[in-house]
Design an enzyme around this catalytic site. Structure first.
Site, PDB file in Angstrom:
ATOM      1  N   GLN A   1       0.817  -1.201   0.000  1.00 39.99           N
ATOM      2  CA  GLN A   1       0.000   0.000   0.000  1.00 39.99           C
ATOM      3  C   GLN A   1       0.852   1.251   0.000  1.00 39.99           C
ATOM      4  OE1 GLN A   1      -2.143  -1.100   3.544  1.00 39.99           O
ATOM      5  NE2 GLN A   1      -1.147   0.497   4.756  1.00 39.99           N
ATOM      6  N   GLY A   2       0.263   2.306  -0.561  1.00 35.31           N
ATOM      7  CA  GLY A   2       0.907   3.604  -0.609  1.00 35.31           C
ATOM      8  C   GLY A   2      -0.084   4.676  -0.202  1.00 35.31           C
ATOM      9  N   TYR A   3       0.418   5.882  -0.007  1.00 36.47           N
ATOM     10  CA  TYR A   3      -0.403   6.986   0.466  1.00 36.47           C
ATOM     11  C   TYR A   3      -0.306   8.183  -0.464  1.00 36.47           C
ATOM     12  CZ  TYR A   3      -1.078   4.252   4.594  1.00 36.47           C
ATOM     13  OH  TYR A   3      -1.442   3.229   5.435  1.00 36.47           O
ATOM     14  N   ILE A   4      -1.462   8.719  -0.830  1.00 34.16           N
ATOM     15  CA  ILE A   4      -1.543   9.928  -1.635  1.00 34.16           C
ATOM     16  C   ILE A   4      -1.538  11.103  -0.665  1.00 34.16           C
ATOM     17  CG2 ILE A   4      -2.983  11.257  -3.227  1.00 34.16           C
ATOM     18  CD1 ILE A   4      -4.030   8.554  -4.292  1.00 34.16           C
TER      19      ILE A   4
END
Length: 160
Positions: free
Chosen positions: A27-30
């Site tokens: 997962q990544g974060y904007i």
């Protein structure tokens, strides 16, 4: 509303053999100022999640929607910083399910268990692998671990 409690997992305790299922997560974060915007790939599924900050207690607003894996791949391009990589184990204890996240990559060595509750004062059975509670400690938020991963913590910060 999401009502969640977080705990460190004690070293040396077997939680993997108790899991009814496990899966890989990336997962990544904007970047966003007032909420956490997460893009998650879980095996062959993908999700967009928006979470508010915790204002008091253990509760916060959470919106999650399944999206197409191709959409997630495009949205991942908007993410800043490193990605969170972990294996999640679902372990049933009493009437609750604990999600045990075993981190890899820059957060290798960190293992956290979470349990979702119906109310902030709900009583739940704690399995023997549960250690110190870290609910509300921002260092253990996935969005924080992207910016300041576990591998950079001083040894004194790495508590059991």
């Amino acid at each position: 509303m999401e009502i969640e409690r977080k705990f460190l997992v004690k070293r040396g305790f077997d939680y993997r053999s108790r899991a009814r299922v496990s899966y890989k997560i990336r997962q990544g974060y904007i970047p966003a100022k007032t909420v956490s915007v997460r893009i998650r790939q879980r095996d062959d599924k993908a999700f967009l999640t928006i979470k508010s900050r915790i204002t008091h207690g253990f509760s916060r607003y959470e919106f999650e929607k399944q999206i197409e894996p191709s959409e997630a791949a495009e949205l991942m391009k908007l993410c800043e910083g490193a990605f969170i990589e972990k294996t999640r184990y679902l372990i049933d204890v009493g009437k609750h399910t604990f999600e045990v996240d075993e981190f890899s990559g820059n957060n290798e060595g960190l293992v956290i268990a979470e349990v979702e509750l119906g109310s902030e004062d709900e009583i739940f059975e704690k399995p023997d692998f549960i250690g110190r509670e870290v609910t509300g400690d921002k260092r253990y938020y996935n969005s924080s671990l992207v910016a300041f991963p576990y591998c950079l913590w001083r040894q004194t910060e790495r508590e059991e």
